[in-house]
Motif scaffolding. Structure first.
Motif, PDB file in Angstrom:
ATOM      1  N   SER A  11     -21.645  40.512   9.541  1.00  4.40           N
ATOM      2  CA  SER A  11     -20.904  41.221  10.502  1.00  4.40           C
ATOM      3  C   SER A  11     -21.671  42.291  11.215  1.00  4.40           C
ATOM      4  CB  SER A  11     -19.523  41.706  10.114  1.00  4.40           C
ATOM      5  OG  SER A  11     -18.786  40.782   9.512  1.00  4.40           O
ATOM      6  N   VAL A  12     -22.446  43.331  10.443  1.00  2.00           N
ATOM      7  CA  VAL A  12     -22.959  44.422  10.817  1.00  2.00           C
ATOM      8  C   VAL A  12     -24.387  44.218  11.268  1.00  2.00           C
ATOM      9  CG1 VAL A  12     -23.489  46.841  10.615  1.00  2.00           C
ATOM     10  CG2 VAL A  12     -21.393  45.975   9.425  1.00  2.00           C
ATOM     11  N   ALA A  44     -28.019  40.656  17.148  1.00  2.00           N
ATOM     12  CA  ALA A  44     -27.512  39.663  18.349  1.00  2.00           C
ATOM     13  C   ALA A  44     -27.158  40.597  19.644  1.00  2.00           C
ATOM     14  CB  ALA A  44     -26.227  38.939  18.143  1.00  2.00           C
ATOM     15  N   ALA A  45     -26.684  41.821  19.560  1.00  2.00           N
ATOM     16  CA  ALA A  45     -26.309  42.798  20.424  1.00  2.00           C
ATOM     17  C   ALA A  45     -27.985  43.144  21.342  1.00  2.00           C
ATOM     18  CB  ALA A  45     -25.644  43.956  20.147  1.00  2.00           C
ATOM     19  N   MET A  54     -20.862  42.932  18.073  1.00  2.00           N
ATOM     20  CA  MET A  54     -21.564  42.517  19.164  1.00  2.00           C
ATOM     21  C   MET A  54     -20.832  43.091  20.379  1.00  2.00           C
ATOM     22  SD  MET A  54     -22.767  38.737  18.429  1.00  2.00           S
ATOM     23  CE  MET A  54     -21.484  37.910  17.929  1.00  2.00           C
ATOM     24  N   ALA A  55     -19.568  43.061  20.823  1.00  2.00           N
ATOM     25  CA  ALA A  55     -18.748  43.465  21.928  1.00  2.00           C
ATOM     26  C   ALA A  55     -19.279  44.967  22.169  1.00  2.00           C
ATOM     27  CB  ALA A  55     -17.625  43.261  21.687  1.00  2.00           C
ATOM     28  N   ALA A  56     -19.020  45.700  20.912  1.00  2.00           N
ATOM     29  CA  ALA A  56     -19.418  47.031  21.084  1.00  2.00           C
ATOM     30  C   ALA A  56     -20.791  47.611  21.600  1.00  2.00           C
ATOM     31  CB  ALA A  56     -18.874  47.850  19.685  1.00  2.00           C
ATOM     32  N   PHE A 108     -22.305  39.362  27.888  1.00  2.00           N
ATOM     33  CA  PHE A 108     -21.987  39.236  26.318  1.00  2.00           C
ATOM     34  C   PHE A 108     -21.099  40.158  25.670  1.00  2.00           C
ATOM     35  CE2 PHE A 108     -26.143  37.129  27.304  1.00  2.00           C
ATOM     36  CZ  PHE A 108     -25.929  35.874  26.637  1.00  2.00           C
ATOM     37  N   THR A 109     -20.833  41.399  26.342  1.00  2.00           N
ATOM     38  CA  THR A 109     -19.577  41.904  26.029  1.00  2.00           C
ATOM     39  C   THR A 109     -18.220  41.429  26.273  1.00  2.00           C
ATOM     40  OG1 THR A 109     -20.999  44.335  26.311  1.00  2.00           O
ATOM     41  CG2 THR A 109     -18.442  44.466  26.304  1.00  2.00           C
ATOM     42  N   ALA A 110     -18.187  40.823  27.241  1.00  2.70           N
ATOM     43  CA  ALA A 110     -16.833  40.004  27.771  1.00  2.70           C
ATOM     44  C   ALA A 110     -17.004  38.825  26.863  1.00  2.70           C
ATOM     45  CB  ALA A 110     -17.097  39.730  29.092  1.00  2.70           C
ATOM     46  N   GLN A 111     -17.938  38.321  26.384  1.00  3.23           N
ATOM     47  CA  GLN A 111     -17.872  36.973  25.564  1.00  3.23           C
ATOM     48  C   GLN A 111     -17.299  37.326  24.297  1.00  3.23           C
ATOM     49  OE1 GLN A 111     -21.859  35.239  27.290  1.00  3.23           O
ATOM     50  NE2 GLN A 111     -20.813  33.633  26.228  1.00  3.23           N
ATOM     51  N   ASN A 112     -18.248  38.482  23.615  1.00  3.60           N
ATOM     52  CA  ASN A 112     -17.834  38.964  22.425  1.00  3.60           C
ATOM     53  C   ASN A 112     -16.644  39.508  22.187  1.00  3.60           C
ATOM     54  OD1 ASN A 112     -20.176  37.661  20.586  1.00  3.60           O
ATOM     55  ND2 ASN A 112     -21.135  38.756  22.265  1.00  3.60           N
TER      56      ASN A 112
END
Length: 542
Positions: free
Chosen positions: A101-102, A108-109, A53-55, A408-412
């Motif tokens: 995970s993937v 979600a991303a 998600m972060a990536a 959401f990058t920061a959150q994940n």
């Protein structure tokens, strides 16, 4: 009521994706048994979900600008539902990793940045603050319901039913997507920066991978790595490679900006103090929360021997008080200002962590533990009530998707680092404490110490004392030495848990340093405008 229908759909999607992680956290022991694996492997699966998600959050935000936010929201839900179906039927840990995970992480991303931008686009002024309060409340409800629902279903039925239920909810949301409206965008459609997307995803991935594997590879001296670099563990080299790629990403984005080309993200946004501070606070919030929510279930399930439902019951106070504090603090923030509320939240978290440390004993004190959890929930609720609106209020209308991606990058990224870093500290402290304990027990023979040393060199996992007792018996140790090794490991378990929780306390105090640029004035009156922030006619920050 019609005005708020879109929020029901968007908020349900937020609830669904928060529910996921909290269910996994209370199901760690069952996953270990079902897939015949260990805690470290499950830690990697949880970390990878947040990392994916972060990536891809920034990429997801940009795709919302290119293809349309509602369209991406719908497509993301379809991807997420596919991942949930695969997770529910997963026969192996590898399939679970692919599904949850993937695929779910990619879905979600796509969904979350579009959701944040659609909320900001659909509501203005006081309605926007209410909308973000509802979104934050539903996130809190996901955290509240997740441990209890996931714990009950995992204990008495199977955790797979949660993910099967998610498929049903996703289908229902897809049927209601026309409730969401999106204004037509003018001007040329932006293009996706493929090089920037590759550099950012690879850079973030390598940084988190290095932290995740540090407990297995070692930070400097190699423990059990697949390879070494000049005789050293590869951990710091992997992290350094990630940092180098992120530096290359920054340079590439600057170059595209100076040429007038569409960057993946306008890094000039990070020059806005309030936005930068809000993002750092979000990263810290999730690092602390996911670090604790990985560590505490291990204490309850592995040390205390509770099942998933009993674990969920003991996590209920943090969920309830988080929900209540989030609802109350959204009003308080308008008067006191986000900076004061966030600082009060961090102080509450620090006090809760100190209280929690005092409860980590061989026999749990339920009343003291519940009090610490309740105070932890208050701190998290105060944070959740402020940060989303602070971040989105720092952006103009055309920047919503980019800022949603950054948010959401920061959150994940915080979630991934929380599980990876705190898990690494836990395993490292456990190994060090166990080694020290074994060396200090005079009853152990040199053969027992040698066998323990061999076992530690091959890697240590957070397992129950019963498993250590069985392993010591199978090694042929006499009964009194089996008891000594088991007692040493039990003591090391508590030391490892305390070290991991203490680390979250240090991060909490350090987080106070980033709160200075947060808005401090009353939201109900005129306040200094952050560059690029939108304001309603009364001069209130939106």
């Amino acid at each position: 009521m019609k005005h708020w229908r879109a929020l029901i759909v968007l908020g349900t999607a937020q609830f669904l994706m928060v529910l996921d992680t909290s269910v996994m956290n209370v199901s760690i022991s069952r996953l270990v048994d079902d897939f015949d694996t260990d805690v470290t492997a499950v830690q990697a699966v949880i970390t990878l979900y947040a990392l994916v998600m972060a990536a891809f959050m920034i990429i997801g935000g940009k795709c919302g600008d290119i293809f349309g936010r509602r369209r991406l929201f719908v497509a993301g839900l379809a991807v997420y539902g596919t991942g949930s179906a695969l997770t529910a039927a997963a026969p192996t840990l590898g399939v679970l990793t692919l599904g949850w995970s993937v695929i779910e992480g990619l879905g979600a991303a796509m969904v979350l940045p579009a959701m944040a931008a659609l909320v900001a686009e659909s509501y203005r002024g006081p309605d926007r603050a209410v909308a973000y309060g509802v979104i934050g409340g539903l996130a809190g409800a996901g955290i509240a319901v997740g441990p209890l629902l996931g714990g009950w279903v995992t204990t008495y039925l199977t955790w797979r039913l949660v993910f099967a239920g998610e498929v049903v909810v996703v289908v229902a949301l897809l049927g209601c997507h026309r409730m969401i409206t999106e204004s037509r965008r003018s001007g040329p459609r932006p293009r996706l920066d493929g090089v920037g997307a590759t550099l950012s995803a690879a850079g973030l991935g390598l940084c988190v991978l290095g932290v995740l594997q540090s407990s297995t590879w070692g930070w400097v001296q190699p423990q059990n790595p697949p390879f070494t670099v000049l005789g050293f563990a590869p951990t710091l080299f992997v992290v350094a490679a990630g940092v180098a790629l992120l530096s290359g990403f920054r340079a590439w984005e600057h170059r595209r900006g100076t040429r007038g080309e569409d960057p993946l993200v306008h890094l000039s946004l990070l020059g806005r103090p309030a936005l930068r501070s809000g993002l750092l606070a979000l990263l810290s919030q999730n690092l602390i929360l996911l670090g604790l929510f990985f560590t505490i279930p291990l204490y309850l399930q592995v040390v205390q021997g509770f099942d998933a439902f009993q674990t969920g019951l003991r996590l209920l106070p943090v969920s309830v008080t988080m929900l209540l504090a989030s609802a109350v603090a959204s009003r308080v923030g308008r008067v006191a200002g986000p900076r004061r509320v966030v600082r009060a939240a961090l102080v509450c978290l620090a006090a809760a962590i100190v209280w929690l440390l005092a409860t980590i004993d061989p026999v749990i004190d339920d009343a003291q533990f519940a009090g610490a959890m309740a105070l932890l929930g208050v701190g998290m609720g105060l944070l959740a009530s402020q940060l989303g609106n602070v971040v989105q209020s720092s952006a103009g209308e055309e920047e919503r998707s980019e800022v949603g991606g950054l948010q959401f990058t920061a959150q994940n990224l915080g979630s991934a680092l929380g599980t990876a870093l705190i898990g690494s500290i836990l395993i490292g402290a456990l190994a060090h404490a166990f080694t020290t304990q074994v060396e200090q027990v005079p009853r152990l023979s040199e053969e027992a110490r040698r066998q323990t040393s061999i076992a530690l060199e091959s890697g240590i996992n957070f397992v129950s004392t019963e498993q250590v007792h069985t392993a010591a018996e199978q090694a042929g140790l006499p009964p009194y030495q089996v008891r000594a090794v088991t007692d040493s490991y039990a003591s090391a378990q508590l030391d490892g848990l305390k070290a991991a929780i203490l680390a979250t306390g240090g991060i909490t105090l350090a987080s106070l340093l980033v709160t200075g640029p947060l808005p401090s004035g009353r939201r109900g009156g005129p306040a200094p405008q952050t560059p690029g922030a939108a304001a309603d006619p009364a001069g209130r920050e939106q």
